[in-house]
Design a protein around this motif. Structure first.
Motif, PDB file in Angstrom:
ATOM      1  N   ARG A  73     -13.282 -50.238  62.403  1.00 29.58           N
ATOM      2  CA  ARG A  73     -14.010 -51.374  62.983  1.00 29.58           C
ATOM      3  C   ARG A  73     -13.239 -51.976  64.150  1.00 29.58           C
ATOM      4  N   LEU A  74     -11.935 -52.069  63.971  1.00 28.43           N
ATOM      5  CA  LEU A  74     -11.097 -52.622  65.038  1.00 28.43           C
ATOM      6  C   LEU A  74     -11.224 -51.789  66.321  1.00 28.43           C
ATOM      7  N   PHE A  75     -11.155 -50.473  66.164  1.00 33.15           N
ATOM      8  CA  PHE A  75     -11.227 -49.612  67.345  1.00 33.15           C
ATOM      9  C   PHE A  75     -12.642 -49.533  67.915  1.00 33.15           C
ATOM     10  N   LEU A  76     -13.631 -49.620  67.036  1.00 28.50           N
ATOM     11  CA  LEU A  76     -15.015 -49.594  67.531  1.00 28.50           C
ATOM     12  C   LEU A  76     -15.325 -50.839  68.354  1.00 28.50           C
ATOM     13  N   ALA A  77     -14.643 -51.927  68.026  1.00 27.74           N
ATOM     14  CA  ALA A  77     -14.867 -53.170  68.769  1.00 27.74           C
ATOM     15  C   ALA A  77     -14.287 -53.089  70.182  1.00 27.74           C
ATOM     16  N   ARG A  78     -13.335 -52.194  70.403  1.00 32.73           N
ATOM     17  CA  ARG A  78     -12.739 -52.015  71.733  1.00 32.73           C
ATOM     18  C   ARG A  78     -12.509 -50.521  71.979  1.00 32.73           C
ATOM     19  N   PRO A  79     -13.591 -49.785  72.203  1.00 34.97           N
ATOM     20  CA  PRO A  79     -13.505 -48.321  72.234  1.00 34.97           C
ATOM     21  C   PRO A  79     -12.675 -47.742  73.375  1.00 34.97           C
ATOM     22  N   SER A  80     -12.481 -48.491  74.440  1.00 38.94           N
ATOM     23  CA  SER A  80     -11.715 -47.899  75.544  1.00 38.94           C
ATOM     24  C   SER A  80     -10.256 -48.358  75.557  1.00 38.94           C
ATOM     25  N   ASP A  81      -9.878 -49.228  74.624  1.00 38.43           N
ATOM     26  CA  ASP A  81      -8.505 -49.771  74.637  1.00 38.43           C
ATOM     27  C   ASP A  81      -7.527 -48.843  73.911  1.00 38.43           C
ATOM     28  N   TRP A  82      -6.315 -48.782  74.463  1.00 47.01           N
ATOM     29  CA  TRP A  82      -5.219 -48.096  73.773  1.00 47.01           C
ATOM     30  C   TRP A  82      -4.462 -49.173  72.991  1.00 47.01           C
ATOM     31  N   LEU A  83      -4.244 -48.950  71.710  1.00 53.49           N
ATOM     32  CA  LEU A  83      -3.546 -49.943  70.884  1.00 53.49           C
ATOM     33  C   LEU A  83      -2.267 -49.352  70.292  1.00 53.49           C
ATOM     34  N   ARG A 112      -5.477 -36.443  62.979  1.00 55.72           N
ATOM     35  CA  ARG A 112      -5.617 -35.039  62.561  1.00 55.72           C
ATOM     36  C   ARG A 112      -7.093 -34.624  62.536  1.00 55.72           C
ATOM     37  N   GLU A 113      -7.960 -35.555  62.154  1.00 56.78           N
ATOM     38  CA  GLU A 113      -9.405 -35.252  62.097  1.00 56.78           C
ATOM     39  C   GLU A 113     -10.046 -35.248  63.483  1.00 56.78           C
ATOM     40  N   GLY A 114      -9.289 -35.686  64.493  1.00 58.84           N
ATOM     41  CA  GLY A 114      -9.826 -35.701  65.853  1.00 58.84           C
ATOM     42  C   GLY A 114     -10.611 -36.954  66.197  1.00 58.84           C
ATOM     43  N   TRP A 115     -10.553 -37.951  65.334  1.00 54.99           N
ATOM     44  CA  TRP A 115     -11.288 -39.192  65.603  1.00 54.99           C
ATOM     45  C   TRP A 115     -10.528 -40.051  66.605  1.00 54.99           C
ATOM     46  N   PHE A 116      -9.199 -39.980  66.555  1.00 57.09           N
ATOM     47  CA  PHE A 116      -8.363 -40.750  67.476  1.00 57.09           C
ATOM     48  C   PHE A 116      -7.604 -39.792  68.379  1.00 57.09           C
ATOM     49  N   GLU A 117      -7.322 -40.281  69.565  1.00 60.05           N
ATOM     50  CA  GLU A 117      -6.378 -39.565  70.420  1.00 60.05           C
ATOM     51  C   GLU A 117      -5.167 -40.470  70.603  1.00 60.05           C
ATOM     52  N   ALA A 118      -4.036 -39.858  70.901  1.00 62.69           N
ATOM     53  CA  ALA A 118      -2.812 -40.654  71.031  1.00 62.69           C
ATOM     54  C   ALA A 118      -2.043 -40.188  72.252  1.00 62.69           C
ATOM     55  N   THR A 165     -11.653 -41.321  70.137  1.00 71.10           N
ATOM     56  CA  THR A 165     -12.266 -40.308  71.007  1.00 71.10           C
ATOM     57  C   THR A 165     -13.779 -40.573  71.009  1.00 71.10           C
ATOM     58  N   SER A 166     -14.492 -39.927  71.914  1.00 71.51           N
ATOM     59  CA  SER A 166     -15.945 -40.168  71.940  1.00 71.51           C
ATOM     60  C   SER A 166     -16.603 -39.647  70.663  1.00 71.51           C
ATOM     61  N   THR A 167     -16.136 -38.488  70.190  1.00 72.99           N
ATOM     62  CA  THR A 167     -16.644 -37.964  68.917  1.00 72.99           C
ATOM     63  C   THR A 167     -16.251 -38.904  67.787  1.00 72.99           C
ATOM     64  N   GLY A 168     -15.008 -39.372  67.850  1.00 70.63           N
ATOM     65  CA  GLY A 168     -14.509 -40.277  66.814  1.00 70.63           C
ATOM     66  C   GLY A 168     -15.330 -41.547  66.738  1.00 70.63           C
ATOM     67  N   ALA A 169     -15.731 -42.068  67.894  1.00 69.21           N
ATOM     68  CA  ALA A 169     -16.514 -43.308  67.914  1.00 69.21           C
ATOM     69  C   ALA A 169     -17.852 -43.104  67.198  1.00 69.21           C
ATOM     70  N   ARG A 170     -18.470 -41.962  67.473  1.00 69.88           N
ATOM     71  CA  ARG A 170     -19.768 -41.672  66.844  1.00 69.88           C
ATOM     72  C   ARG A 170     -19.595 -41.494  65.330  1.00 69.88           C
ATOM     73  N   LEU A 171     -18.592 -40.692  64.956  1.00 67.95           N
ATOM     74  CA  LEU A 171     -18.384 -40.423  63.530  1.00 67.95           C
ATOM     75  C   LEU A 171     -17.936 -41.668  62.779  1.00 67.95           C
ATOM     76  N   ALA A 172     -17.119 -42.489  63.439  1.00 68.86           N
ATOM     77  CA  ALA A 172     -16.629 -43.713  62.791  1.00 68.86           C
ATOM     78  C   ALA A 172     -17.789 -44.664  62.522  1.00 68.86           C
ATOM     79  N   ALA A 173     -18.706 -44.778  63.482  1.00 66.34           N
ATOM     80  CA  ALA A 173     -19.862 -45.663  63.300  1.00 66.34           C
ATOM     81  C   ALA A 173     -20.724 -45.173  62.137  1.00 66.34           C
ATOM     82  N   GLN A 174     -20.924 -43.860  62.068  1.00 63.66           N
ATOM     83  CA  GLN A 174     -21.695 -43.270  60.950  1.00 63.66           C
ATOM     84  C   GLN A 174     -20.978 -43.506  59.627  1.00 63.66           C
ATOM     85  N   PHE A 175     -19.679 -43.294  59.661  1.00 67.49           N
ATOM     86  CA  PHE A 175     -18.848 -43.397  58.458  1.00 67.49           C
ATOM     87  C   PHE A 175     -18.927 -44.814  57.872  1.00 67.49           C
ATOM     88  N   ILE A 176     -18.862 -45.807  58.753  1.00 68.62           N
ATOM     89  CA  ILE A 176     -18.908 -47.203  58.297  1.00 68.62           C
ATOM     90  C   ILE A 176     -20.303 -47.530  57.777  1.00 68.62           C
TER      91      ILE A 176
END
Lengths: 167, 100
Positions: free
Chosen positions: B12-22, B47-53, B72-83
């Motif tokens: 949720r934290l990352f979805l709220a700021r999808p372009s930010d590096w934290l 490891r799942e490819g949802w985040f890039e570092a 990642t863009s895929t991660g954003a989509r999957l994270a939204a579905q997952f939640i």
């Protein structure tokens, strides 16, 4: 205290399984940016993360560990019952070689723990057998385990070389 | 991926700021979780490819590079579905802390 603590934490990173190394390194580096009041908690968390990673990597292969306990107990049973040491020595070499050949990655685990099965076994059962008067004798399995493990590890790595797989 | 309250909060934290590096410390501060909880989670999602570092060099001399994370863009989509799939039973979402 800053330099020794950070130095020790760096050492932990080197001793971390490869798959967890990047994340532990990133955690260690982040400690340098954490305010002083939170640093102790971060350092403790880094040590806990390292322990989890190492323990997880070392115990992941349950089949191998079960085989190790079974083999060690069988060899130990021979040693406690028989008056001669040769069967135990041969059994330790064979089991160690087999484990290291089958699972050559971090094969030192098998070499170190296989000879410990006998002392644990005699301690649990209370049957010291021939070791009653010289209990350190229960640890002599390390030598055949080392010899067998060295040979088995060499065979296992040789079998897993790319050209061997291609053949 | 195994569901946990901390994982949902992290996503949720990352979805709220999808372009930010934290950075790790930012994340622990915002979510109120410990570093020992956060880093294994980050390892999983990366490891799942949802985040890039990436490693970010420090502007202060003598400080080591910092690792920062982004969806990642895929991660954003999957994270939204997952939640959206199934909320954790009996738990309300933790409030996200604002930047200090």
């Amino acid at each position: 205290m800053k330099v020794p603590t950070q130095g020790l934490l760096r050492l932990l990173t080197v001793m971390t399984p490869v798959e967890a190394r990047v994340h532990l390194a990133s955690m260690m580096n982040e400690i340098e940016y954490v305010p002083d009041r939170d640093r102790t908690a971060w350092r403790l968390a880094a040590v806990a993360t390292w322990l989890r990673a190492v323990f997880g990597a070392l115990t992941a292969n349950r089949v191998a560990w079960s085989a190790l306990v079974a083999g060690g107990a069988l060899a130990g049973g021979l040693d406690v019952r028989l008056a001669t040491r040769l069967p135990y020595v041969v059994a330790m070499m064979l089991f160690s070689a087999a484990l290291c050949a089958q699972w050559p990655v971090r094969s030192w685990r098998w070499i170190v723990t296989l000879p410990l099965v006998l002392p644990v076994q005699v301690w649990l059962t209370g049957n010291w057998g021939p070791y009653q008067f010289d209990r350190l004798d229960a640890f002599y399995g390390i030598v055949p385990a080392l010899a067998g493990g060295w040979f088995g590890g060499w065979v296992g790595r040789r079998e897993r070389r790319p050209h061997a797989i291609a053949e | 991926m195994r569901r946990s309250a901390q994982l949902i909060d992290l996503l949720r934290l990352f979805l709220a700021r999808p372009s930010d590096w934290l950075h790790g410390y930012d994340i622990t501060n915002r979510l109120g979780i410990s570093a020992g909880t956060l880093y294994p989670l980050l390892a999983r999602v990366e490891r799942e490819g949802w985040f890039e570092a990436r490693w970010e060099e420090s502007t202060t001399r003598g400080r080591p590079p910092r690792r920062c994370y982004r969806l990642t863009s895929t991660g954003a989509r999957l994270a939204a579905q997952f939640i959206a799939e199934r909320p954790i039973a009996g738990r309300r979402a933790a409030p996200l802390r604002t930047e200090s």
